[in-house]
Design a protein around this motif. Structure first.
Motif, PDB file in Angstrom:
ATOM      1  N   PRO B  86       0.822  -1.223   0.000  1.00 20.35           N
ATOM      2  CA  PRO B  86       0.000   0.000   0.000  1.00 20.35           C
ATOM      3  C   PRO B  86       0.858   1.276   0.000  1.00 20.35           C
ATOM      4  O   PRO B  86       2.031   1.248   0.392  1.00 20.35           O
ATOM      5  N   SER B  87       0.225   2.392  -0.432  1.00 17.39           N
ATOM      6  CA  SER B  87       0.907   3.693  -0.518  1.00 17.39           C
ATOM      7  C   SER B  87       1.654   4.009   0.771  1.00 17.39           C
ATOM      8  O   SER B  87       1.106   3.878   1.863  1.00 17.39           O
ATOM      9  N   GLN B 107       5.153   1.542  -6.566  1.00 18.12           N
ATOM     10  CA  GLN B 107       3.960   1.903  -7.341  1.00 18.12           C
ATOM     11  C   GLN B 107       3.634   3.403  -7.221  1.00 18.12           C
ATOM     12  O   GLN B 107       4.253   4.126  -6.444  1.00 18.12           O
ATOM     13  N   GLY B 109       1.490   5.144  -5.808  1.00 18.16           N
ATOM     14  CA  GLY B 109       1.085   5.754  -4.547  1.00 18.16           C
ATOM     15  C   GLY B 109       2.242   6.388  -3.798  1.00 18.16           C
ATOM     16  O   GLY B 109       2.038   7.218  -2.917  1.00 18.16           O
ATOM     17  N   GLU B 110       3.473   6.005  -4.154  1.00 15.69           N
ATOM     18  CA  GLU B 110       4.653   6.612  -3.506  1.00 15.69           C
ATOM     19  C   GLU B 110       4.900   7.999  -4.087  1.00 15.69           C
ATOM     20  O   GLU B 110       4.541   8.279  -5.222  1.00 15.69           O
ATOM     21  N   LYS B 111       5.535   8.817  -3.285  1.00 18.29           N
ATOM     22  CA  LYS B 111       5.792  10.188  -3.736  1.00 18.29           C
ATOM     23  C   LYS B 111       6.898  10.239  -4.790  1.00 18.29           C
ATOM     24  O   LYS B 111       7.854   9.474  -4.728  1.00 18.29           O
ATOM     25  N   ARG B 135       9.702   4.384  -9.793  1.00 20.00           N
ATOM     26  CA  ARG B 135       8.263   4.382  -9.489  1.00 20.00           C
ATOM     27  C   ARG B 135       7.479   4.280 -10.795  1.00 20.00           C
ATOM     28  O   ARG B 135       7.655   5.112 -11.690  1.00 20.00           O
ATOM     29  N   SER B 138       0.933   6.098 -11.400  1.00 20.61           N
ATOM     30  CA  SER B 138      -0.389   5.531 -11.109  1.00 20.61           C
ATOM     31  C   SER B 138      -1.134   5.156 -12.377  1.00 20.61           C
ATOM     32  O   SER B 138      -0.754   5.541 -13.484  1.00 20.61           O
ATOM     33  N   ASP B 196       1.775  14.634 -11.601  1.00 17.58           N
ATOM     34  CA  ASP B 196       2.264  13.260 -11.681  1.00 17.58           C
ATOM     35  C   ASP B 196       2.589  12.875 -13.127  1.00 17.58           C
ATOM     36  O   ASP B 196       3.587  12.192 -13.384  1.00 17.58           O
TER      37      ASP B 196
END
Lengths: 338, 338
Positions: B86-87, B107, B109-111, B135, B138, B196
Motif C-alpha cells: 500500500p501507498s 507503485q 502511490g509513492e511520492k 516508481r 499511477s 504526476d
C-alpha cells in the motif's frame, strides 16, 4: 393579477405551482393530472383546483379527489399556461394553447425549433416579451447560462468547455439507470447541451460533453473557460457572488460533493430539499490569466422553477428582468447566505 | 534470466506476478503476504513461493500454507523487487531494498521525490536504465502518458485539460464510498494527476481535475487538447490505433460505457476481466483544427501491469523500449482486435 395554470403536475409542475401561489401578481387557476397518484393527492391537500383529461373524471372522483373540470376548461380560463408535461407532449399541447389563444411556456425537453424563443432570465429575458410560445431551457442549460452570462459581460468568453456529469435518474425514478457504470451520453461530441445554451446565448462559443453516472441528487459541471481578457480569482469570485442565483460554496461549509449540498438544503428547510441556485465551489475557482476552471452543481428538479416564474412575467410584459428576478427571489426565498 | 520477487500480493502484486511467470526472460522467485487470506491461497494454488513477515510463519502454516521463508530472504535472493504494497509502505520498504543492494520498483502511490525517477514505458523507458529505485506512475497517469506521448510527438501539445471521473472503490473494497454522491477530489485545482504526469512527461502543459463517483469498474477521462499543429480526425485515429496499448473502441462494438468494456474483457477471457489497454472511444474523437476532445477508460487494477514488466527490463538494462514492450504485449496477450 395573472391567471396561471400548470398543465402537468409532476417533478417540475408541482414545484412551479408552489412558486406561483407565492407570487403577489399571480393566481394559480389550476393544475392538471392524468392519474390520481400521490402527487394528485398533494395538489388536493394544498387545495389547488384539479383538472383532468376529459373522460378521466371518474378515476379521480372514485378515490375521493374533487375534480374542477377538464384541461380544456382550465386553459380557457387562463391568461397563460405553464406546460410541464413530459418531453414531446408539450409540443403536442401547444396546438391546444394556440386554439384557445393562450400563451404558453414549455420545458427544456421540447425542441428549440418548436417554439418562438428560448428563455433564461439572466441571459435573455427581453426576447420573450409578448411571445406566445416560449421554452425555458433545461436545468443544465439554465445552470450554464446563469454562470456564463455575467462572465461574458465582464470578460468576454473566447471558448467555453463544459463536461456535464449527469445524475442517472431523479430520486423517484427506480426504473432508470445506470448502476455501477459510466455512460458516455452521447459517445460522439458535442452533446446537445452546447447548442441548447446557444438558444439563449447565441454568441457563446461552447463545447459540451456529457456522461451519465449512478447518482440521483444533482448534476455536476466541470467548467473551463478561455476568456478574452485577463482575470483574477478575487474579482471572479466577487462577480459571481453578486448573482442572486449563484450560491458560492465556502470552504468552511465543509461541502465536498452533491450529497453535502442536499443535506444543507434540507437543513435550512428548503421545500423538498430544493436548490434553485447554481452551487459554485469557491475553492474550485482557478484563474490563471485568461484560463478559468471551476466546479458547479445543478439541482435538476429545481433550478428551472424561478425561471418559469420569470418567463410568465416576460411573456405578459409585466415588468423588467431585474424587477421580476428580484420579486421571484424574494417570494420563494432564494439565497443560502454565506 | 532475471530473478524477480513481488513484495505485496494484493490488487497489483497478484497481477504483476501472473505477468512475470509469462516472461521468457524472468523467473518469479516469490511473492509476499502479510495475512493468509484468499489471495494467499491463490498464490499457494499457483505454486508461487510464499514469503512472509518474520514471526508470521505460524499463522500461515497453521492453515496449511507452506511458507518458503521471510521477506528478507526473498529480497536477498532477488535480482530485482516489484513492491506492490500500500501507498507509503513502499517508501518504508525501500530502505530494506537499499540495505540488500537490490534494485526495486514501487507503485504510483509513492511520492515522486522518494524515488530516483518515475516510469512509463511509452513516455520515458530510457530514464530508468540502471536506476536503483523507480516508481511506475499511477493507473491514471499511465493512461494519460500513453495517450499524450504519441500526440505530443506528432503534433505538439500546447495545453492538455483532463477531467478524471474516478471510480470510488475497487470491486473488492466494500468499506469505501461514495454511494449516490459526486465528490470533488479535490475541490481545489489542479488535482495531483497533472504534476504526476509531468514526472514522466516533464514538458507537457497539463491541467487535471478529478471527481469520485459511485462506480467500481474503471476510471473515465474526459480529454481536451489544444495542439500546436492542425490535425484531423482520420489521422488522429490512425495515430492512436498504432499504439499497442490503446484499444480504439469501434462504433459497431456497441459499447457506451465502462460496464460494456468490462463485459468485453470477460467475454474474450481476459484474466480477472483485466483491460491493460487504454480504451479510447473512436466515435468520441472530435478534432476541429487544433482542438481535440475524446473519452477514454482506464482499468485501475490492470493498466500498470505491463508497465511494471517493462520497468524491470529498463532497470536491468536488458533491451530497448520497443523490444520490451513487444515482448510484454505478446506474452500477456495485449490487444483486443478490431
Amino acid at each position: 393579477m395573472i391567471n396561471v395554470s400548470v398543465n402537468g403536475y409532476g417533478t417540475i409542475g408541482k414545484r412551479v405551482a408552489d412558486a406561483i401561489v407565492q407570487q403577489p401578481d399571480m393566481k394559480l387557476i389550476g393544475v392538471s393530472k392524468t392519474k390520481p397518484n400521490h402527487e394528485a393527492k398533494t395538489a388536493v391537500d394544498k387545495k389547488y383546483p384539479l383538472y383532468v383529461v376529459k373522460g378521466a373524471e371518474e378515476s379521480f372522483s372514485g378515490v375521493g379527489f374533487e375534480v374542477e373540470g377538464t384541461i380544456e376548461e382550465m386553459i380557457e380560463n387562463s391568461d397563460i399556461v405553464v406546460d410541464a408535461t413530459p418531453s414531446g407532449v408539450g409540443f403536442e399541447n401547444s396546438k391546444l394553447y394556440k386554439k384557445f389563444e393562450v400563451p404558453a411556456i414549455v420545458q427544456g425537453g421540447e425542441k428549440e425549433d418548436s417554439v418562438e424563443c428560448s428563455f433564461n432570465a439572466r441571459a435573455n429575458f427581453e426576447t420573450s416579451v409578448g411571445k406566445k410560445l416560449v421554452r425555458v431551457v433545461s436545468c443544465n442549460s439554465t445552470g450554464i447560462a446563469r454562470l456564463l452570462t455575467p462572465i461574458e459581460e465582464r470578460y468576454g468568453i473566447d471558448r467555453a468547455r463544459v463536461t456535464l456529469i449527469r445524475r442517472g435518474a431523479d430520486p423517484g425514478q427506480p426504473s432508470k439507470g445506470p448502476i455501477n457504470d459510466v455512460i458516455l451520453d452521447p459517445v460522439y461530441l458535442p452533446s446537445h447541451h452546447g447548442p441548447d445554451v446557444k438558444s439563449v446565448l447565441p454568441n457563446i462559443n461552447i463545447d459540451t460533453l456529457a456522461l451519465k453516472i449512478p447518482t440521483t441528487l444533482m448534476h455536476v459541471h466541470v467548467v473551463n473557460l478561455s476568456l478574452n481578457k485577463s482575470a483574477d480569482k478575487v474579482r471572479m469570485c466577487e462577480l459571481l457572488s453578486k448573482e442572486s442565483r449563484i450560491h458560492m460554496v465556502a470552504l468552511r461549509e465543509g461541502i465536498k460533493g452533491i450529497a453535502g449540498l442536499k443535506e444543507l438544503a434540507l437543513d435550512v428547510g428548503r421545500p423538498r430539499g430544493d436548490l434553485w441556485e447554481n452551487c459554485v465551489w469557491e475553492e474550485s475557482i482557478s484563474v490563471e490569466d485568461k484560463e478559468v476552471y471551476l466546479f458547479q452543481a445543478i439541482h435538476q428538479e429545481a433550478d428551472v422553477v424561478p425561471e418559469n416564474i420569470d418567463a410568465i412575467r416576460a411573456i405578459m410584459d409585466e415588468c423588467s428582468c431585474k424587477e421580476s428576478m428580484d420579486l421571484t427571489d424574494r417570494t420563494i426565498g432564494m439565497g443560502l447566505g454565506r
